[in-house]
Design a protein around this motif. Structure first.
Motif, PDB file in Angstrom:
ATOM      1  N   VAL A  68      25.088  78.023  40.703  1.00  0.00           N
ATOM      2  CA  VAL A  68      24.993  77.322  39.802  1.00  0.00           C
ATOM      3  C   VAL A  68      25.596  76.009  39.690  1.00  0.00           C
ATOM      4  N   LEU A  69      25.200  75.095  39.587  1.00  0.00           N
ATOM      5  CA  LEU A  69      25.540  73.362  38.594  1.00  0.00           C
ATOM      6  C   LEU A  69      25.900  72.761  37.817  1.00  0.00           C
ATOM      7  N   ASP A  70      24.421  73.273  36.969  1.00  0.00           N
ATOM      8  CA  ASP A  70      25.303  72.671  35.575  1.00  0.00           C
ATOM      9  C   ASP A  70      25.046  73.629  35.065  1.00  0.00           C
ATOM     10  N   VAL A  71      25.129  73.390  33.523  1.00  0.00           N
ATOM     11  CA  VAL A  71      24.880  74.319  32.325  1.00  0.00           C
ATOM     12  C   VAL A  71      24.579  73.312  31.212  1.00  0.00           C
ATOM     13  N   HIS A  72      23.140  73.068  30.325  1.00  0.00           N
ATOM     14  CA  HIS A  72      23.686  72.722  29.342  1.00  0.00           C
ATOM     15  C   HIS A  72      22.233  73.055  28.303  1.00  0.00           C
TER      16      HIS A  72
END
Ligand SMILES: *Cc1c(COP(=O)(O)O)cnc(C)c1O
Length: 326
Positions: free
Chosen positions: A205-209
């Protein structure tokens, strides 16, 4: 499989079945087999420093392939010859080149019919013929009968080892004892990927928004259809994410079903191969080169940056960043 079967010739070609050619070459070296098969002449250079035995090139030798011509006569390389006119050409291209002659099977992809096989043998004075190659289709039914028939024909033209694809080790063993000739069984998928449970493929997982319904996201600035999280996950087109085998007629019907049920596919969304919080999640847009954006609905628990999630990859088309022993 190597211990159980007749002489196994591991196949390392293309994307290296997800592992890469070098890793497969190292594995073949460790297995201590005498021969490794590669797909193309261009692939010989990828494996020859790692694997020290003989290398058989599966793709037919052609006078117009500069890589194949350059390797002709290399004492470690065995070329596959599939047309009568290539026999004198291959012999002229190198010092007593090692060759196998390919018979045409019900695949009808490459190879010689019986009359051509006789002509090829007659023309093969300048080459070292290492046997016959028979590439059978994947279908099980009738496969063994075809193998028997072609193998017997080959032996009547010229006795020699048989290089066979797509029989089981047991069938290949049967053939070897029935005809009393050495059988070399080429194995790719079943050798490297034969026990899928032993392999897992995961993505970081590289990013979560957080996103709200109606907000725009991504290269294509499409609106998000419901509240949730944008997850940016490792893996894109360069890794083979989103590559599928052609599905022929399935798509229009699938589309119709999806329209009728109001599914996301009807508005051009596709189910991704990533499983997050227990389910496959929808792509927000087509995968990018090295990452993908998927939507996680608001009622699911989002992963943290750095977590890994399962990703379903077809390993014959995938390129992975790392292979680890778990
Ligand atoms: C690719 C290939 C194989 C290996 O096929 P798998 O289905 O991966 O086992 C065997 N023989 C030939 C001639 C091939 O081209």
């Amino acid at each position: 499989m190597v211990a159980a079967g007749p002489d196994v010739v591991p196949v390392a070609k293309g994307n290296g079945y997800g592992f890469g050619l070098r890793q497969l070459a190292a594995e073949a070296e460790r297995l201590d087999v005498p021969v490794l098969a590669v797909g193309t002449a261009a692939e010989v250079g990828e494996v020859r420093e790692t694997f020290h035995g003989d290398l058989v090139v599966l793709q037919p030798w052609r006078p117009a392939d500069p890589d194949a011509v350059a390797l002709t006569g290399d004492p470690r390389v065995i070329s596959t010859v599939t047309r009568v006119e290539d026999v004198p050409a291959v012999a002229a291209a190198g010092e007593r080149p090692r060759v196998v002659l390919e018979l045409r099977t019900s695949m009808r992809r490459h190879g010689l019919d019986v009359a051509e096989a006789r002509a090829a043998v007659e023309a093969a004075d300048g080459a070292e013929v290492e046997g016959w190659t028979i590439h059978l289709p994947l279908l099980t039914e009738g496969r063994m009968e075809e193998a028997r028939e072609l193998a017997a024909l080959a032996q009547s033209v010229r006795p020699g080892p048989l290089w066979i694809s797509h029989l089981t080790p047991t069938e290949a063993g049967t053939l070897a004892s029935e005809l009393d000739v050495p059988v070399r069984l080429r194995l790719g998928t079943s050798l490297w990927l034969g026990r899928p449970g032993l392999l897992t493929t995961t993505a970081t997982v590289l990013d979560v928004h957080r996103v709200r319904r109606g907000e725009r996201v991504g290269y294509r600035q499409r609106r998000v259809l419901k509240d949730g999280w944008v997850l940016v996950l490792a893996g894109g087109t360069a890794h083979g994410v989103g590559l599928e085998a052609p599905t022929s007629a399935a798509s229009p019907r699938a589309r119709a079903v999806s329209l009728a049920t109001g599914g996301l596919a009807a508005v051009g969304r596709a189910l991704s191969p990533y499983t997050v919080a227990g389910r496959k999640r929808w792509f927000l847009e087509p995968p990018h080169m090295q990452s993908s954006m998927v939507l996680l609905p608001a009622d699911a628990q989002p992963p943290a940056v750095g977590d890994t999630v399962p990703v379903q990859l077809r390993l014959t088309t995938a390129v992975v960043d790392r292979v680890v022993d778990a």
